[in-house]
Design a protein around this motif. Structure first.
Motif, PDB file in Angstrom:
ATOM      1  N   GLY A  85       0.816  -1.209   0.000  1.00  0.00           N
ATOM      2  CA  GLY A  85       0.000   0.000   0.000  1.00  0.00           C
ATOM      3  C   GLY A  85       0.847   1.256   0.000  1.00  0.00           C
ATOM      4  N   THR A  86       0.290   2.333  -0.530  1.00  0.00           N
ATOM      5  CA  THR A  86       0.898   3.653  -0.443  1.00  0.00           C
ATOM      6  C   THR A  86      -0.185   4.621   0.005  1.00  0.00           C
ATOM      7  OG1 THR A  86       0.444   4.081  -2.789  1.00  0.00           O
ATOM      8  CG2 THR A  86       2.637   3.235  -2.222  1.00  0.00           C
ATOM      9  N   ALA A  87       0.226   5.664   0.732  1.00  0.00           N
ATOM     10  CA  ALA A  87      -0.742   6.614   1.280  1.00  0.00           C
ATOM     11  C   ALA A  87      -0.391   8.024   0.859  1.00  0.00           C
ATOM     12  CB  ALA A  87      -0.759   6.512   2.804  1.00  0.00           C
ATOM     13  N   ASP A  88      -1.424   8.847   0.634  1.00  0.00           N
ATOM     14  CA  ASP A  88      -1.197  10.247   0.319  1.00  0.00           C
ATOM     15  C   ASP A  88      -1.665  11.108   1.482  1.00  0.00           C
ATOM     16  OD1 ASP A  88      -3.979  10.484   0.180  1.00  0.00           O
ATOM     17  OD2 ASP A  88      -4.034  10.315  -2.000  1.00  0.00           O
ATOM     18  N   SER A  89      -1.750  12.412   1.251  1.00  0.00           N
ATOM     19  CA  SER A  89      -2.042  13.335   2.345  1.00  0.00           C
ATOM     20  C   SER A  89      -3.460  13.207   2.884  1.00  0.00           C
ATOM     21  CB  SER A  89      -1.818  14.776   1.872  1.00  0.00           C
ATOM     22  OG  SER A  89      -2.666  15.089   0.784  1.00  0.00           O
ATOM     23  N   ASP A  90      -4.339  12.494   2.185  1.00  0.00           N
ATOM     24  CA  ASP A  90      -5.714  12.314   2.668  1.00  0.00           C
ATOM     25  C   ASP A  90      -5.856  11.113   3.594  1.00  0.00           C
ATOM     26  OD1 ASP A  90      -6.765  14.504   1.274  1.00  0.00           O
ATOM     27  OD2 ASP A  90      -6.984  13.323  -0.555  1.00  0.00           O
ATOM     28  N   ASP A 227     -11.776  -9.808 -12.316  1.00  0.00           N
ATOM     29  CA  ASP A 227     -11.706  -8.677 -11.392  1.00  0.00           C
ATOM     30  C   ASP A 227     -10.931  -9.091 -10.149  1.00  0.00           C
ATOM     31  OD1 ASP A 227     -13.297  -7.047 -13.015  1.00  0.00           O
ATOM     32  OD2 ASP A 227     -15.150  -7.841 -12.112  1.00  0.00           O
ATOM     33  N   SER A 228     -10.353  -8.095  -9.494  1.00  0.00           N
ATOM     34  CA  SER A 228      -9.750  -8.365  -8.186  1.00  0.00           C
ATOM     35  C   SER A 228     -10.847  -8.300  -7.125  1.00  0.00           C
ATOM     36  CB  SER A 228      -8.658  -7.350  -7.870  1.00  0.00           C
ATOM     37  OG  SER A 228      -9.188  -6.049  -7.768  1.00  0.00           O
ATOM     38  N   VAL A 229     -10.695  -9.134  -6.114  1.00  0.00           N
ATOM     39  CA  VAL A 229     -11.642  -9.131  -4.984  1.00  0.00           C
ATOM     40  C   VAL A 229     -10.818  -9.123  -3.705  1.00  0.00           C
ATOM     41  CG1 VAL A 229     -13.536 -10.299  -3.824  1.00  0.00           C
ATOM     42  CG2 VAL A 229     -13.345 -10.425  -6.321  1.00  0.00           C
ATOM     43  N   VAL A 230     -11.059  -8.111  -2.875  1.00  0.00           N
ATOM     44  CA  VAL A 230     -10.315  -7.995  -1.634  1.00  0.00           C
ATOM     45  C   VAL A 230     -11.260  -7.563  -0.527  1.00  0.00           C
ATOM     46  CG1 VAL A 230      -9.651  -5.615  -2.195  1.00  0.00           C
ATOM     47  CG2 VAL A 230      -8.340  -6.883  -0.476  1.00  0.00           C
ATOM     48  N   SER A 246     -10.232   3.400  -4.180  1.00  0.00           N
ATOM     49  CA  SER A 246     -11.463   4.026  -3.691  1.00  0.00           C
ATOM     50  C   SER A 246     -11.981   3.435  -2.386  1.00  0.00           C
ATOM     51  CB  SER A 246     -12.558   3.901  -4.755  1.00  0.00           C
ATOM     52  OG  SER A 246     -12.802   2.524  -5.053  1.00  0.00           O
ATOM     53  N   ALA A 247     -11.320   2.428  -1.858  1.00  0.00           N
ATOM     54  CA  ALA A 247     -11.858   1.756  -0.669  1.00  0.00           C
ATOM     55  C   ALA A 247     -11.603   2.554   0.608  1.00  0.00           C
ATOM     56  CB  ALA A 247     -11.249   0.364  -0.553  1.00  0.00           C
ATOM     57  N   VAL A 248     -10.353   2.944   0.825  1.00  0.00           N
ATOM     58  CA  VAL A 248      -9.973   3.703   2.022  1.00  0.00           C
ATOM     59  C   VAL A 248      -9.406   5.040   1.567  1.00  0.00           C
ATOM     60  CG1 VAL A 248      -8.529   3.763   4.088  1.00  0.00           C
ATOM     61  CG2 VAL A 248      -9.477   1.578   3.292  1.00  0.00           C
ATOM     62  N   GLU A 249      -9.944   6.134   2.050  1.00  0.00           N
ATOM     63  CA  GLU A 249      -9.511   7.454   1.616  1.00  0.00           C
ATOM     64  C   GLU A 249      -8.018   7.642   1.867  1.00  0.00           C
ATOM     65  OE1 GLU A 249     -10.909  12.128   2.025  1.00  0.00           O
ATOM     66  OE2 GLU A 249     -11.473  10.674   3.563  1.00  0.00           O
ATOM     67  N   GLY A 250      -7.334   8.046   0.793  1.00  0.00           N
ATOM     68  CA  GLY A 250      -5.901   8.303   0.898  1.00  0.00           C
ATOM     69  C   GLY A 250      -5.027   7.085   0.749  1.00  0.00           C
ATOM     70  N   LEU A 251      -5.623   5.875   0.635  1.00  0.00           N
ATOM     71  CA  LEU A 251      -4.844   4.643   0.543  1.00  0.00           C
ATOM     72  C   LEU A 251      -4.969   4.040  -0.854  1.00  0.00           C
ATOM     73  CD1 LEU A 251      -3.219   2.255   1.736  1.00  0.00           C
ATOM     74  CD2 LEU A 251      -5.424   1.250   2.425  1.00  0.00           C
ATOM     75  N   SER A 252      -3.828   3.706  -1.446  1.00  0.00           N
ATOM     76  CA  SER A 252      -3.792   2.974  -2.710  1.00  0.00           C
ATOM     77  C   SER A 252      -3.247   1.583  -2.420  1.00  0.00           C
ATOM     78  CB  SER A 252      -2.897   3.698  -3.727  1.00  0.00           C
ATOM     79  OG  SER A 252      -2.797   2.962  -4.931  1.00  0.00           O
ATOM     80  N   LEU A 253      -4.106   0.577  -2.633  1.00  0.00           N
ATOM     81  CA  LEU A 253      -3.744  -0.810  -2.327  1.00  0.00           C
ATOM     82  C   LEU A 253      -3.356  -1.516  -3.617  1.00  0.00           C
ATOM     83  CD1 LEU A 253      -3.694  -2.909   0.016  1.00  0.00           C
ATOM     84  CD2 LEU A 253      -5.986  -3.594  -0.736  1.00  0.00           C
ATOM     85  N   LYS A 254      -2.143  -2.061  -3.660  1.00  0.00           N
ATOM     86  CA  LYS A 254      -1.658  -2.777  -4.846  1.00  0.00           C
ATOM     87  C   LYS A 254      -1.732  -4.278  -4.569  1.00  0.00           C
ATOM     88  CE  LYS A 254       0.213  -3.481  -8.823  1.00  0.00           C
ATOM     89  NZ  LYS A 254       1.652  -3.512  -8.997  1.00  0.00           N
ATOM     90  N   ILE A 255      -2.556  -4.972  -5.366  1.00  0.00           N
ATOM     91  CA  ILE A 255      -2.757  -6.416  -5.187  1.00  0.00           C
ATOM     92  C   ILE A 255      -1.758  -7.173  -6.047  1.00  0.00           C
ATOM     93  CG2 ILE A 255      -4.373  -8.324  -5.589  1.00  0.00           C
ATOM     94  CD1 ILE A 255      -6.616  -6.333  -4.949  1.00  0.00           C
ATOM     95  N   GLU A 256      -1.071  -8.139  -5.420  1.00  0.00           N
ATOM     96  CA  GLU A 256      -0.069  -8.931  -6.122  1.00  0.00           C
ATOM     97  C   GLU A 256      -0.514 -10.381  -6.320  1.00  0.00           C
ATOM     98  OE1 GLU A 256       2.475  -7.468  -7.294  1.00  0.00           O
ATOM     99  OE2 GLU A 256       2.607  -5.611  -6.135  1.00  0.00           O
ATOM    100  N   ALA A 257      -1.128 -10.957  -5.301  1.00  0.00           N
ATOM    101  CA  ALA A 257      -1.521 -12.364  -5.376  1.00  0.00           C
ATOM    102  C   ALA A 257      -2.553 -12.637  -4.281  1.00  0.00           C
ATOM    103  CB  ALA A 257      -0.305 -13.272  -5.202  1.00  0.00           C
ATOM    104  N   ILE A 258      -3.203 -13.793  -4.386  1.00  0.00           N
ATOM    105  CA  ILE A 258      -4.165 -14.199  -3.354  1.00  0.00           C
ATOM    106  C   ILE A 258      -3.422 -14.418  -2.038  1.00  0.00           C
ATOM    107  CG2 ILE A 258      -5.718 -16.049  -2.642  1.00  0.00           C
ATOM    108  CD1 ILE A 258      -6.422 -16.402  -5.614  1.00  0.00           C
ATOM    109  N   GLY A 259      -3.979 -13.916  -0.968  1.00  0.00           N
ATOM    110  CA  GLY A 259      -3.342 -14.049   0.340  1.00  0.00           C
ATOM    111  C   GLY A 259      -3.970 -13.084   1.314  1.00  0.00           C
ATOM    112  N   SER A 260      -3.511 -13.113   2.550  1.00  0.00           N
ATOM    113  CA  SER A 260      -4.082 -12.250   3.583  1.00  0.00           C
ATOM    114  C   SER A 260      -2.988 -11.744   4.505  1.00  0.00           C
ATOM    115  CB  SER A 260      -5.143 -13.005   4.386  1.00  0.00           C
ATOM    116  OG  SER A 260      -4.563 -14.135   5.027  1.00  0.00           O
ATOM    117  N   GLY A 261      -3.339 -10.716   5.287  1.00  0.00           N
ATOM    118  CA  GLY A 261      -2.375 -10.149   6.220  1.00  0.00           C
ATOM    119  C   GLY A 261      -2.879  -8.819   6.753  1.00  0.00           C
ATOM    120  N   THR A 262      -1.947  -8.017   7.261  1.00  0.00           N
ATOM    121  CA  THR A 262      -2.292  -6.727   7.873  1.00  0.00           C
ATOM    122  C   THR A 262      -1.502  -5.613   7.193  1.00  0.00           C
ATOM    123  OG1 THR A 262      -2.690  -7.802  10.006  1.00  0.00           O
ATOM    124  CG2 THR A 262      -2.338  -5.421  10.021  1.00  0.00           C
TER     125      THR A 262
END
Length: 456
Positions: A85-90, A227-230, A246-262
């Motif tokens: 993930g990457t985050a901006d000022s929002d 489609d990606s599903v997360v 668009s899920a979390v304001e200010g957060l860009s989530l980059k999906i690489e593969a199926i899996g889970s974590g924090t």
């Protein structure tokens, strides 16, 4: 009687040296003007260096110029092979549970095997769609080979997002169509109209390339559009892309593969500290330039003192921010040492950030009272046309123009004086030459007179 010796000149004097010496005395005012001109040119150069230092300082202010610049976050994924993930000022700090159950994919379709890319199919019109957008490709006798069709698709001016390639394998050559964008909404379909063999749906001629999912499928699907599903904290988000913004304001989530974590987001105090240190360093560079000019070329220049006082007054004036915990830079770890340079106490800065992060941001970046805003406004006024520097440079240039006129008058006067002195000394030399000749003649005549008491 003695004879006047005049080798080369009647007078025996070095007239050129005498004239040069006399002209040199007359040239003293001109030399003073030249010295004044040199100093004024040096002043212009020194002010040029000061302007450059002010511009560099102003550029360094940009990293702290708005409150958003302080909203710097860093993200840490517990499963980077699955998501980052990457985050901006929002963004806002926090921890998110991430569960990726599907990865977005582009659609890929392949033709049957052909002997070679030069194989001829037939003529007609291909209509190729990627999702709801489509474009037509006319196939005629000039482009009806496998390679020609590939090029016609890729070069279509209204291509809506499909790339054609040819893969040559052991079994033959294959035409492969790939959607440029991932997601089920960008799945590819191909239809044919006016096939040269008279049948737009059979597996011959141009209609070998027909593909309608669930209908005529003369192409083979190599890879289905997906489609990606997360799930983020249990909330499911479906996206056509592997970048979810668009899920979390200010957060860009980059999906690489199926899996889970924090995914943890926290304020990046290191980046903020680096920006503050750059501010300190930029001011110190400006201050060093001012010190060097004050002790050097611009020692007696009132303009430099005015600029220095304006900057110091800005630093010494409190940031009058309603509700803010801090009013002076010294309260957040920025202080002035004995040399006039700024220093940063990172421990005090961290303490201030922890105590009132917004207060620290306001001290720097408040749009009217923040130090950065006021310093930026000050430097702009100094550097602007008709500003204090511009006015001083105009004054120096006016002085240089006056000196140039005065030099021209003196140079012409010196030329006149030199010509007059040369004429006078040349006349004197001629007169002395004549007198020497007369002296020599008289000496000869006197020598030939009989002495008293001599016998004839």
């Amino acid at each position: 009687m003695p004879t006047v010796s005049a080798p080369g000149l009647g007078s025996g004097l070095d007239i050129g040296a005498i004239v040069d010496s006399l002209v040199g005395v007359e040239a003293i005012p001109l030399n003073r003007l030249k010295a004044d001109e040199f100093n004024l040119q040096a002043d212009l150069s020194a002010y040029g260096k000061l302007k450059s230092a002010l511009s560099s300082f102003q550029s360094a202010l940009s990293d702290l110029s708005s409150l958003d610049k302080f909203k710097v976050f860093t993200s840490t994924s517990s499963n980077e092979s699955s998501f980052t993930g990457t985050a901006d000022s929002d963004a806002a700090g926090g921890s998110y549970s991430i569960n990726v159950t599907a990865v977005a994919a582009v659609n890929k379709l392949q033709s049957g095997a052909f002997t070679a890319s030069t194989d001829v199919l037939d003529t007609g019109t291909l209509t190729i769609a990627s999702g709801s957008d489509s474009f037509d490709v006319v196939i005629d006798g000039t482009n009806n080979t496998l390679a020609g069709i590939r090029s016609a698709i890729n070069e279509a001016s209204d291509n809506t997002g499909v790339t054609a390639t040819i893969i040559t394998a052991d079994a033959g050559s294959y035409l492969v169509l790939t959607s440029d964008e991932s997601g089920t909404a960008n799945a590819i379909s191909v239809t044919v109209a006016g096939d040269g063999d008279g049948n737009d749906a059979d597996n011959a001629g141009l209609s070998q390339l027909v593909y309608v999912s669930g209908g005529t499928e003369n192409l083979t699907e190599l890879q289905a559009a997906a489609d990606s599903v997360v799930a983020i904290d249990g909330f499911t988000i479906t996206s056509s892309s592997n970048t979810v913004t668009s899920a979390v304001e200010g957060l860009s989530l980059k999906i690489e593969a199926i899996g889970s974590g924090t995914l943890n987001l926290r304020r990046d105090d290191t980046a903020i500290e680096a920006s503050v240190q750059e501010f300190v360093d930029a001011y110190n560079e400006l201050n060093n330039t001012i010190d060097a000019q004050r002790d050097g070329q611009l020692e007696a220049e009132g303009t430099l003192l005015t600029i220095e006082n304006l900057i110091q007054n800005t630093f010494n004036t409190a940031a009058n921010i309603s509700g803010g915990a801090f009013s002076y830079l010294s309260e957040i770890g920025i202080r002035t040492n004995e040399e006039g340079d700024l220093t940063l106490d990172t421990s005090d800065l961290q303490t201030a950030l922890n105590a009132d992060f917004n207060g620290v941001a306001q001290v720097f970046a408040n749009s009217t009272e923040g130090y950065v805003a006021r310093l930026d406004s000050l430097v702009t006024s100094i550097l602007q046309t008709d500003g204090v520097l511009d006015a001083r440079e105009d004054g120096i240039n006016t002085e240089l123009e006056t000196l140039a006129d005065q030099k021209l008058v003196l140079e012409r006067r010196l030329e006149s004086i030199e010509a007059r002195l040369l004429a006078q000394f040349t006349a004197l030399d001629t007169l002395l030459s004549s007198l020497n000749n007369t002296s020599a003649f008289l000496s000869t005549q006197l020598a030939n007179l009989p002495t008293i008491g001599s016998k004839k």
